[in-house]
Structures are given as structure tokens and as C-alpha cells.
Design a protein around this motif. Structure first.
Motif, PDB file in Angstrom:
ATOM      1  N   ASN A 257       7.015  -2.842   5.561  1.00 17.55           N
ATOM      2  CA  ASN A 257       7.345  -3.902   6.531  1.00 17.55           C
ATOM      3  C   ASN A 257       6.423  -3.926   7.740  1.00 17.55           C
ATOM      4  O   ASN A 257       6.420  -4.884   8.502  1.00 17.55           O
ATOM      5  CB  ASN A 257       8.774  -3.710   7.064  1.00 17.55           C
ATOM      6  N   PHE A 258       5.680  -2.852   7.942  1.00 14.17           N
ATOM      7  CA  PHE A 258       4.798  -2.800   9.120  1.00 14.17           C
ATOM      8  C   PHE A 258       3.491  -3.571   8.904  1.00 14.17           C
ATOM      9  O   PHE A 258       2.736  -3.781   9.841  1.00 14.17           O
ATOM     10  CB  PHE A 258       4.449  -1.344   9.467  1.00 14.17           C
ATOM     11  N   LEU A 259       3.199  -3.955   7.656  1.00 17.18           N
ATOM     12  CA  LEU A 259       1.897  -4.574   7.385  1.00 17.18           C
ATOM     13  C   LEU A 259       1.893  -6.070   7.648  1.00 17.18           C
ATOM     14  O   LEU A 259       2.922  -6.741   7.544  1.00 17.18           O
ATOM     15  CB  LEU A 259       1.475  -4.322   5.922  1.00 17.18           C
ATOM     16  N   ALA A 260       0.689  -6.599   7.939  1.00 18.83           N
ATOM     17  CA  ALA A 260       0.548  -8.042   8.133  1.00 18.83           C
ATOM     18  C   ALA A 260       0.605  -8.736   6.773  1.00 18.83           C
ATOM     19  O   ALA A 260       1.061  -9.861   6.654  1.00 18.83           O
ATOM     20  CB  ALA A 260      -0.779  -8.337   8.809  1.00 18.83           C
ATOM     21  N   ARG A 261       0.070  -8.062   5.751  1.00 20.54           N
ATOM     22  CA  ARG A 261       0.185  -8.591   4.392  1.00 20.54           C
ATOM     23  C   ARG A 261       0.387  -7.441   3.414  1.00 20.54           C
ATOM     24  O   ARG A 261      -0.310  -6.431   3.483  1.00 20.54           O
ATOM     25  CB  ARG A 261      -1.056  -9.383   3.999  1.00 20.54           C
ATOM     26  N   ASN A 262       1.342  -7.636   2.510  1.00 18.45           N
ATOM     27  CA  ASN A 262       1.586  -6.610   1.500  1.00 18.45           C
ATOM     28  C   ASN A 262       0.627  -6.807   0.333  1.00 18.45           C
ATOM     29  O   ASN A 262       0.165  -7.906   0.084  1.00 18.45           O
ATOM     30  CB  ASN A 262       3.042  -6.676   1.017  1.00 18.45           C
ATOM     31  N   TYR A 263       0.350  -5.725  -0.366  1.00 12.51           N
ATOM     32  CA  TYR A 263      -0.574  -5.810  -1.502  1.00 12.51           C
ATOM     33  C   TYR A 263      -0.350  -4.652  -2.458  1.00 12.51           C
ATOM     34  O   TYR A 263       0.253  -3.642  -2.105  1.00 12.51           O
ATOM     35  CB  TYR A 263      -2.036  -5.820  -1.019  1.00 12.51           C
ATOM     36  N   ASP A 264      -0.832  -4.854  -3.680  1.00 10.74           N
ATOM     37  CA  ASP A 264      -0.848  -3.762  -4.655  1.00 10.74           C
ATOM     38  C   ASP A 264      -2.287  -3.653  -5.173  1.00 10.74           C
ATOM     39  O   ASP A 264      -3.205  -4.242  -4.590  1.00 10.74           O
ATOM     40  CB  ASP A 264       0.168  -3.997  -5.769  1.00 10.74           C
ATOM     41  N   ARG A 265      -2.461  -2.964  -6.275  1.00 11.59           N
ATOM     42  CA  ARG A 265      -3.821  -2.754  -6.799  1.00 11.59           C
ATOM     43  C   ARG A 265      -4.565  -4.053  -7.059  1.00 11.59           C
ATOM     44  O   ARG A 265      -5.736  -4.200  -6.745  1.00 11.59           O
ATOM     45  CB  ARG A 265      -3.730  -1.987  -8.117  1.00 11.59           C
ATOM     46  N   GLU A 266      -3.840  -5.001  -7.655  1.00 12.29           N
ATOM     47  CA  GLU A 266      -4.493  -6.273  -8.011  1.00 12.29           C
ATOM     48  C   GLU A 266      -4.897  -7.055  -6.769  1.00 12.29           C
ATOM     49  O   GLU A 266      -5.887  -7.759  -6.763  1.00 12.29           O
ATOM     50  CB  GLU A 266      -3.556  -7.145  -8.860  1.00 12.29           C
ATOM     51  N   LYS A 270      -7.889  -8.675  -1.041  1.00 13.94           N
ATOM     52  CA  LYS A 270      -7.362  -9.672  -0.096  1.00 13.94           C
ATOM     53  C   LYS A 270      -6.404  -9.039   0.909  1.00 13.94           C
ATOM     54  O   LYS A 270      -6.417  -9.349   2.092  1.00 13.94           O
ATOM     55  CB  LYS A 270      -6.601 -10.757  -0.876  1.00 13.94           C
ATOM     56  N   GLY A 271      -5.546  -8.163   0.396  1.00 14.15           N
ATOM     57  CA  GLY A 271      -4.528  -7.545   1.249  1.00 14.15           C
ATOM     58  C   GLY A 271      -5.159  -6.733   2.367  1.00 14.15           C
ATOM     59  O   GLY A 271      -4.801  -6.856   3.538  1.00 14.15           O
ATOM     60  N   LYS A 272      -6.159  -5.938   2.009  1.00 19.68           N
ATOM     61  CA  LYS A 272      -6.782  -5.097   3.034  1.00 19.68           C
ATOM     62  C   LYS A 272      -7.561  -5.951   4.032  1.00 19.68           C
ATOM     63  O   LYS A 272      -7.580  -5.666   5.226  1.00 19.68           O
ATOM     64  CB  LYS A 272      -7.698  -4.047   2.388  1.00 19.68           C
ATOM     65  N   LYS A 273      -8.160  -7.003   3.513  1.00 18.30           N
ATOM     66  CA  LYS A 273      -8.952  -7.886   4.395  1.00 18.30           C
ATOM     67  C   LYS A 273      -8.068  -8.470   5.501  1.00 18.30           C
ATOM     68  O   LYS A 273      -8.431  -8.478   6.676  1.00 18.30           O
ATOM     69  CB  LYS A 273      -9.541  -9.008   3.539  1.00 18.30           C
ATOM     70  N   LYS A 274      -6.892  -8.931   5.093  1.00 16.24           N
ATOM     71  CA  LYS A 274      -5.978  -9.549   6.060  1.00 16.24           C
ATOM     72  C   LYS A 274      -5.512  -8.517   7.106  1.00 16.24           C
ATOM     73  O   LYS A 274      -5.487  -8.790   8.312  1.00 16.24           O
ATOM     74  CB  LYS A 274      -4.784 -10.138   5.297  1.00 16.24           C
ATOM     75  N   ASN A 275      -5.143  -7.335   6.626  1.00 11.40           N
ATOM     76  CA  ASN A 275      -4.677  -6.291   7.550  1.00 11.40           C
ATOM     77  C   ASN A 275      -5.804  -5.831   8.478  1.00 11.40           C
ATOM     78  O   ASN A 275      -5.579  -5.555   9.652  1.00 11.40           O
ATOM     79  CB  ASN A 275      -4.111  -5.099   6.769  1.00 11.40           C
ATOM     80  N   SER A 367      -7.899  -0.124   7.400  1.00 13.10           N
ATOM     81  CA  SER A 367      -9.179   0.588   7.516  1.00 13.10           C
ATOM     82  C   SER A 367      -9.883   0.651   6.165  1.00 13.10           C
ATOM     83  O   SER A 367      -9.244   0.582   5.106  1.00 13.10           O
ATOM     84  CB  SER A 367      -8.945   2.023   8.011  1.00 13.10           C
ATOM     85  N   ASP A 368     -11.197   0.847   6.213  1.00 19.27           N
ATOM     86  CA  ASP A 368     -11.952   1.058   4.973  1.00 19.27           C
ATOM     87  C   ASP A 368     -12.066   2.551   4.672  1.00 19.27           C
ATOM     88  O   ASP A 368     -12.073   2.955   3.516  1.00 19.27           O
ATOM     89  CB  ASP A 368     -13.354   0.453   5.119  1.00 19.27           C
ATOM     90  N   PHE A 369     -12.164   3.352   5.746  1.00 20.64           N
ATOM     91  CA  PHE A 369     -12.345   4.799   5.578  1.00 20.64           C
ATOM     92  C   PHE A 369     -11.426   5.541   6.538  1.00 20.64           C
ATOM     93  O   PHE A 369     -11.204   5.082   7.658  1.00 20.64           O
ATOM     94  CB  PHE A 369     -13.806   5.191   5.872  1.00 20.64           C
ATOM     95  N   LEU A 370     -10.891   6.675   6.075  1.00 21.08           N
ATOM     96  CA  LEU A 370     -10.058   7.496   6.954  1.00 21.08           C
ATOM     97  C   LEU A 370     -10.733   8.856   7.108  1.00 21.08           C
ATOM     98  O   LEU A 370     -10.924   9.583   6.127  1.00 21.08           O
ATOM     99  CB  LEU A 370      -8.658   7.683   6.382  1.00 21.08           C
TER     100      LEU A 370
END
Ligand code: ADP
Length: 474
Positions: A257-266, A270-275, A367-370
Motif C-alpha cells: 500500500n505504500f507504493l505509488a504503483r503496484n507491480y509484479d515480475r511482468e 513500468k511499475g518501477k519507473k512510476k515509483n 531505486s535501481d540499485f541498493l
């Protein structure tokens, strides 16, 4: 089996780090395996306390030194966490807002342990195992065996002690020996290490089994354990390293619930881009550049002291081709430096000094890298959360990081690994990250999908603990 976990932290009731995550998850998975797992912890004044309904299950009194204290045990009524949760209230001692950091922490956690032993010794039946976590509960195995008040009831109940962090041992000077419930003084050696009462050492000596939170950490403790190396070597016969899992219900990018957009592997790209867009917007960073983040306690163990120099070097040497974000709290001088750097490196670096669970979820997702350059890392959960959220972990090869992350230069590797906790190694790894992000998008995408499919849930580790408990049955 009936398992009683005793700990200072348990998510979501009270959490300061990985200990809280583990104690909030392991009992849930043990319950799902068909066992009765309970958690007992001090009653702090947390939001969770006020937002839930409680019933009183026990009231009692005991002695700490010459002082008589009254305690009560309350139970969460709805079983919302998936296991029975018990809080021990000791008026004036446990009921504070913070978990740690008070001058009387020794008395607070000692009184808590005495109350737990007292309560357990009053049970009609006995649990199958008492599982203690870290030094705040490290004197329980001793008290069960040797304290006159508890040994009749508890000496035959198996105890397991898990070392989540061997650096902190809870030292108590012998001048305060009178705080420990009376025991045959013949057994004083079971409390002692180097002329100090050492709760961690005592637990390693007295518990029926000792575990650490990864295999590599078990090996490392024999070489470097803040003075307890010989003890860990000596007790190797009853010791095991079991890798922590993660709570895949709490940490699921599809339902978080904390994310701007939820996503899974598929939907990961897009999901990471939005967040990322969201988080970069919030912190004034450029979403088109790779984002390298750090989340954690700002302490030497995590090599957080290297961050200012490593980040500024990376910005200069790689010509500002990456952005950096730090979420953490700890060493006040470091907090100040990281705060100042915001202006110096505006647009390339930002930080949030403090503790924020929601923000941490957004950073894992956006993030892209941690980055985890840890000097010591017993297990490390952040890298496993990063994997689950499709974020490439950049880790030093130590402890649990070594056990969970492979380098993308190796066959089927999915992370970035380096050997030294040094500015040079971090800066070099940032260069590799930039190259991966900029020049090898297909490989980067494959890594994301691959790492998200890795199973780090508690299923197998929870069973390994059960196997250990079973082995202790008479
Ligand atoms: P440790 O217990 O040694 O601090 P772990 O990697 O085992 O390290 O666990 C750290 C946990 O604490 C993770 O859940 C991480 O997200 C969380 N955490 C650490 N610092 C912060 C912070 N400032 N804000 C939010 N969460 C944090």
C-alpha cells in the motif's frame, strides 16, 4: 509444538531493525506449519498498543535486586498478527515510547526477563521450547537453569538462543550482580566473560542450542565477535546458521500500500519507473539517471561513515551520471554531514534523516540499485527486500550478503558484489552499476525478472527451526 519467542522487538508492534522483522514473521510461518507460536515482548507505548484490544492474562510480582516490582501480561485479542502476542507491562520501566536508548535499559530488560521467567514458571503446562532473541533476552537460559526461583519449573524446558547481532552483548558490571535473581554462586561463570556479566555470552553457554541468522555469519563469529570468538568456537557443536527469510505478505510489490504503483515480475519495468518518478520528484533527483540508494542505521557496522566520501567521489568520478538517496538515522555527526550534502550536491544527492517505514518501501521500489557496503552483516534483510522489488543489490561480500547475492559477472548472477568496505570499492561498483543501467538494458531487465522470482520466504527456514526444536525433545 508450542514455541514461546521472547524478544525486544516485533514488527509491526515495535521495530528498530531486522530483529523486529524476523520476530514479526518467523512465528507466523511456524503457525502456518501447524505449530503454536507465541511472542512475548515488553509493552512499549506504541501506536499498535493504543490501536488494539487487549485482555489481561496474568499479574504477578518479582524482585530485581532489593526492589519488588509488579508486572502484568496482556494478550492481543484478535490474533491479528497470525500468532499470539503477549506484552509484559512493568510500570515505569517498559512503558516508554522508544525501545532502546535509556540510561536504565539494563534494569528495564532484566526486569522484563525476570517477569517472563516468573510468568512461564506459573504455567500449568510447559511450552516445548523457549526461543530467545539477542542479548536483551540472553539471561533467560541462565535463569531457567540456575535461578532458585525458576529452576524447578523451567530447568527442563529447552531454550534456543538466536544471535541476530553479536556486536551488542548487553554487558553488566559485576558491581550490579545483585540484580540477577539468586542462584548458586558456584555457577557465576555461566554469566561471566572477561570479568563482566555478559548476557550474550551467558546465552551462548546456557542455551540448549544457538543459532545465527546466516551460515557465513556463524563462521565469521568464530573469527570476529567483539571478544566472544573463542566462545563461539568452543560451542560450535550446538550451533547452526539459519538464513532469515522475509515476510512475503508484508513485502510484496503487487499489494504494498505504500507504493505509488503496484507491480509484479511482468510489470516490473513500468511499475518501477512510476515509483522512481515519484521518489525522484519528492527528492529533486533526475529519474532518467540510475538511482542508487542506501537504507539503514548510520553506524560503523553498516559502513555508513563511508557514504559521504563514496557518494561525492562517485559523483565526481562518474561525472554526475548517477543519483544517490540515503534514508537512515544513527551517528549524529554523520546525520549532519549527510544533511549538509543535500545543498552541496543538490540534484545528484538527497537524504532523509530519520526512520520511515512507508518511505523505505517506496525507496526499495523506486531505486535501481541498493547499496550495502556493510563491515558486518549477520543476515541483512534489505538486500532480500531489494530482490523482491526488482532492485539490484550492491553488496560487500560479507555474512548473509555473501550467502544471498551473486555477482552479475558470474553465471546467472543478479547483483553487484565487492570485497572491501572502502570508498574505492564502492566508487568502482557505482561505475559498474552505471554501465549496466546505461549500456546493458536487456541484461538489467533479465536480472530484475530473475531476482524477483527468487524465493526468500520463511517457508524453508521456519521448518529448519522446527527441526532444531524437535531435536531437543527428550
Ligand atoms: P539491522 O537489523 O542490522 O539494522 P537488517 O538489514 O537486518 O539490519 O534490517 C534492517 C531493517 O530496518 C529493514 O527492514 C530496513 O528496511 C529497516 N530500516 C533501517 N533503517 C530504516 C529507516 N531509517 N527507515 C525505515 N526503515 C529502516
Amino acid at each position: 509444538m508450542e514455541i514461546v519467542h521472547v524478544a525486544a522487538e516485533c514488527y509491526p508492534v515495535a521495530k528498530a531493525g531486522g530483529l523486529g522483522d524476523v520476530v514479526g514473521a518467523l512465528p507466523k510461518y511456524q503457525t502456518e506449519l501447524g505449530h503454536v507460536a507465541k511472542v512475548v515482548m515488553p509493552m512499549y507505548r506504541t501506536k499498535f498498543l493504543y490501536n488494539h484490544q487487549w485482555e489481561l492474562v496474568h499479574e504477578g510480582g518479582q524482585q530485581i535486586g532489593s526492589h519488588w516490582f509488579h508486572y502484568s501480561v496482556i494478550r492481543e485479542k484478535t490474533n491479528e498478527l497470525g500468532f499470539d502476542l503477549y506484552l509484559v507491562d512493568i510500570n515505569g520501566l517498559t512503558d516508554r515510547e522508544k525501545i532502546y536508548g535509556y540510561d536504565d535499559d539494563t534494569e528495564r530488560f532484566l526486569a522484563f526477563q525476570i517477569a517472563v521467567c516468573d510468568w512461564l514458571s506459573k504455567w500449568q503446562h510447559k511450552p516445548d521450547v523457549i526461543h530467545c532473541h539477542d542479548h536483551h533476552t540472553g539471561l533467560i537460559p541462565f535463569m531457567c537453569k540456575y535461578s532458585f526461583a525458576f529452576q524447578n519449573a523451567l530447568r527442563d524446558v529447552p531454550t534456543v538462543f538466536t544471535v541476530h547481532n553479536g556486536e551488542y552483548q548487553g554487558w553488566i558490571g559485576w558491581d550490579r550482580y545483585y540484580l540477577i535473581p539468586a542462584y548458586d554462586s558456584w555457577n557465576w561463570g555461566m554469566l561471566d566473560w572477561n570479568d563482566t556479566i555478559n548476557p550474550m555470552a551467558s546465552a551462548v553457554k546456557c542455551a540448549w542450542q544457538v543459532t545465527t541468522v546466516s551460515r557465513s555469519y556463524m563462521d565469521e563469529l568464530k573469527q570476529s565477535a567483539n571478544g566472544l570468538e573463542n566462545l563461539f568456537q568452543y560451542e560450535t557443536g550446538k550451533s547452526n546458521g539459519i538464513l532469515n527469510g522475509i515476510d512475503t505478505q508484508v513485502w510484496d510489490p503487487m499489494t504494498d500500500n505504500f507504493l505509488a504503483r503496484n507491480y509484479d515480475r511482468e510489470l516490473v519495468e513500468k511499475g518501477k519507473k512510476k515509483n522512481k518518478k515519484e521518489i525522484c520528484g519528492q527528492f529533486g533527483l533526475d529519474p532518467d539517471k540510475p538511482l542508487v540508494s542506501f537504507i539503514g542505521r548510520l553506524v560503523g557496522e553498516k559502513a555508513a561513515d563511508l557514504l559521504p566520501e563514496a557518494i561525492s567521489q562517485s559523483i565526481y568520478q562518474h561525472h554526475g551520471k548517477a543519483n544517490f538517496l540515503v534514508l537512515g538515522s544513527g551517528d549524529p555527526a554523520l546525520e549532519e554531514t549527510l544533511d549538509h550534502m543535500k545543498t552541496q550536491f543538490g540534484g545528484y544527492f538527497n537524504s532523509y534523516i530519520g526512520y520511515s517505514e512507508p518511505l523505505s518501501h517506496m525507496i526499495y521500489a523506486g531505486s535501481d540499485f541498493l547499496l550495502m557496503p556493510s563491515r558486518v552483516e549477520p543476515c541483512g534483510l534489505n538486500q532480500m527486500y531489494a530482490l523482491r522489488y526488482g532492485t539490484v543489490p550492491m553488496v560487500r561480500s560479507v555474512g548473509g550478503l555473501k550467502d544471498t547475492i551473486t555477482d552479475f559477472g558470474d553465471w546467472q548472477g543478479f547483483g553487484i558484489r565487492f570485497d572491501q568496505a572502502s570508498v574505492g570499492d564502492i566508487t568502482y561498483s557505482v561505475g559498474r552499476a552505471i554501465d549496466l543501467y546505461t549500456n546493458r538494458p536487456d541484461l538489467h531487465q533479465w536480472m530484475r525478472e530473475h531476482m524477483m522470482s527468487i524465493d526468500h520466504s520463511w517457508d524453508s527456514s521456519a521448518q529448519q527451526y522446527i527441526d532444531i526444536y524437535q531435536g531437543l525433545k527428550k
